[in-house]
Scaffold this motif. Structure first.
Motif, mmCIF file in Angstrom:
data_model
loop_
_atom_site.group_PDB
_atom_site.id
_atom_site.type_symbol
_atom_site.label_atom_id
_atom_site.label_comp_id
_atom_site.label_asym_id
_atom_site.label_seq_id
_atom_site.Cartn_x
_atom_site.Cartn_y
_atom_site.Cartn_z
ATOM 1 N N ILE A 4 84.144 -80.323 -39.963
ATOM 2 C CA ILE A 4 85.518 -80.737 -39.719
ATOM 3 C C ILE A 4 85.778 -82.091 -40.372
ATOM 4 N N GLU A 5 84.801 -82.994 -40.301
ATOM 5 C CA GLU A 5 84.955 -84.306 -40.933
ATOM 6 C C GLU A 5 85.187 -84.177 -42.436
ATOM 7 N N SER A 6 84.449 -83.262 -43.063
ATOM 8 C CA SER A 6 84.613 -83.041 -44.510
ATOM 9 C C SER A 6 85.995 -82.501 -44.832
ATOM 10 N N VAL A 7 86.480 -81.596 -44.001
ATOM 11 C CA VAL A 7 87.819 -81.028 -44.204
ATOM 12 C C VAL A 7 88.870 -82.125 -44.073
ATOM 13 N N VAL A 8 88.753 -82.943 -43.022
ATOM 14 C CA VAL A 8 89.724 -84.016 -42.806
ATOM 15 C C VAL A 8 89.688 -85.002 -43.967
ATOM 16 N N GLU A 9 88.497 -85.390 -44.396
ATOM 17 C CA GLU A 9 88.389 -86.342 -45.505
ATOM 18 C C GLU A 9 88.998 -85.762 -46.778
ATOM 19 N N ALA A 10 88.694 -84.508 -47.080
ATOM 20 C CA ALA A 10 89.239 -83.873 -48.287
ATOM 21 C C ALA A 10 90.765 -83.818 -48.231
ATOM 22 N N CYS A 11 91.308 -83.497 -47.080
ATOM 23 C CA CYS A 11 92.764 -83.433 -46.926
ATOM 24 C C CYS A 11 93.385 -84.823 -47.063
ATOM 25 N N CYS A 12 92.733 -85.837 -46.509
ATOM 26 C CA CYS A 12 93.220 -87.219 -46.640
ATOM 27 C C CYS A 12 93.210 -87.645 -48.096
ATOM 28 N N ARG A 13 92.107 -87.386 -48.768
ATOM 29 C CA ARG A 13 92.000 -87.775 -50.180
ATOM 30 C C ARG A 13 93.064 -87.077 -51.026
ATOM 31 N N GLU A 14 93.330 -85.832 -50.710
ATOM 32 C CA GLU A 14 94.362 -85.099 -51.455
ATOM 33 C C GLU A 14 95.731 -85.755 -51.257
ATOM 34 N N LEU A 15 96.039 -86.139 -50.029
ATOM 35 C CA LEU A 15 97.317 -86.793 -49.752
ATOM 36 C C LEU A 15 97.399 -88.166 -50.407
ATOM 37 N N LEU A 37 99.835 -94.050 -44.957
ATOM 38 C CA LEU A 37 100.463 -92.733 -44.844
ATOM 39 C C LEU A 37 101.769 -92.839 -44.065
ATOM 40 N N SER A 38 102.751 -92.072 -44.489
ATOM 41 C CA SER A 38 104.037 -91.995 -43.781
ATOM 42 C C SER A 38 103.924 -90.973 -42.651
ATOM 43 N N SER A 39 104.928 -90.936 -41.802
ATOM 44 C CA SER A 39 104.954 -89.950 -40.710
ATOM 45 C C SER A 39 104.915 -88.530 -41.264
ATOM 46 N N LEU A 40 105.662 -88.293 -42.322
ATOM 47 C CA LEU A 40 105.676 -86.962 -42.932
ATOM 48 C C LEU A 40 104.301 -86.606 -43.489
ATOM 49 N N GLN A 41 103.625 -87.566 -44.095
ATOM 50 C CA GLN A 41 102.283 -87.308 -44.608
ATOM 51 C C GLN A 41 101.308 -87.018 -43.473
ATOM 52 N N LEU A 42 101.471 -87.690 -42.345
ATOM 53 C CA LEU A 42 100.604 -87.409 -41.194
ATOM 54 C C LEU A 42 100.809 -85.984 -40.691
ATOM 55 N N VAL A 43 102.057 -85.555 -40.623
ATOM 56 C CA VAL A 43 102.359 -84.177 -40.205
ATOM 57 C C VAL A 43 101.741 -83.191 -41.191
ATOM 58 N N THR A 44 101.883 -83.475 -42.474
ATOM 59 C CA THR A 44 101.293 -82.625 -43.511
ATOM 60 C C THR A 44 99.779 -82.583 -43.372
ATOM 61 N N LEU A 45 99.171 -83.729 -43.135
ATOM 62 C CA LEU A 45 97.725 -83.818 -42.974
ATOM 63 C C LEU A 45 97.245 -82.972 -41.805
ATOM 64 N N VAL A 46 97.856 -83.147 -40.651
ATOM 65 C CA VAL A 46 97.436 -82.403 -39.466
ATOM 66 C C VAL A 46 97.656 -80.904 -39.666
ATOM 67 N N THR A 47 98.779 -80.536 -40.251
ATOM 68 C CA THR A 47 99.064 -79.128 -40.509
ATOM 69 C C THR A 47 98.025 -78.523 -41.453
ATOM 70 N N THR A 48 97.690 -79.237 -42.510
ATOM 71 C CA THR A 48 96.711 -78.748 -43.472
ATOM 72 C C THR A 48 95.326 -78.630 -42.844
ATOM 73 N N VAL A 49 94.936 -79.633 -42.065
ATOM 74 C CA VAL A 49 93.636 -79.581 -41.386
ATOM 75 C C VAL A 49 93.590 -78.367 -40.452
ATOM 76 N N CYS A 50 94.664 -78.123 -39.725
ATOM 77 C CA CYS A 50 94.705 -76.953 -38.840
ATOM 78 C C CYS A 50 94.557 -75.661 -39.647
ATOM 79 N N GLU A 51 95.265 -75.563 -40.748
ATOM 80 C CA GLU A 51 95.161 -74.365 -41.584
ATOM 81 C C GLU A 51 93.741 -74.183 -42.113
ATOM 82 N N GLU A 52 93.133 -75.259 -42.584
ATOM 83 C CA GLU A 52 91.785 -75.199 -43.164
ATOM 84 C C GLU A 52 90.708 -74.863 -42.132
ATOM 85 N N THR A 53 90.912 -75.266 -40.894
ATOM 86 C CA THR A 53 89.906 -75.030 -39.855
ATOM 87 C C THR A 53 90.200 -73.792 -39.018
#
Length: 88
Positions: A4-15, A37-53
């Protein structure tokens, strides 16, 4: 499966985009204050992490989202939510 840490880091780096792959990434760095990160980027990050996991976004509460200040927070909260929704 990727951690999960790797997924979160990869998603953060992409953003963040401008961060090179070899640049250090602090999982305890505050995503808004330290990484900008902006609020919209945080929402995108969490959404992407959820999709990836495979975690349904609906498994997270407003309180969970409010507690997501760092990449480490996101990984810990997603891990706990996955354990809660995954039958043993």
């Amino acid at each position: 499966m990727e951690s999960i840490e790797s997924v979160v880091e990869a998603c953060c780096r992409e953003l963040l985009g401008a961060m090179r792959r070899e640049d250090p990434f602090d999982v305890q760095g505050r995503l808004v204050e330290d990484y900008g990160l902006s609020s919209l980027q945080l929402v995108t990050l969490v959404t992407t992490v959820c999709e990836e996991t495979g975690l349904p976004l609906t498994a997270l509460t407003e309180r969970d989202i409010a507690r997501m200040k760092t990449a480490g927070d996101i990984a810990a909260i997603v891990r706990g939510a996955l354990q809660a929704v995954t039958p043993s």
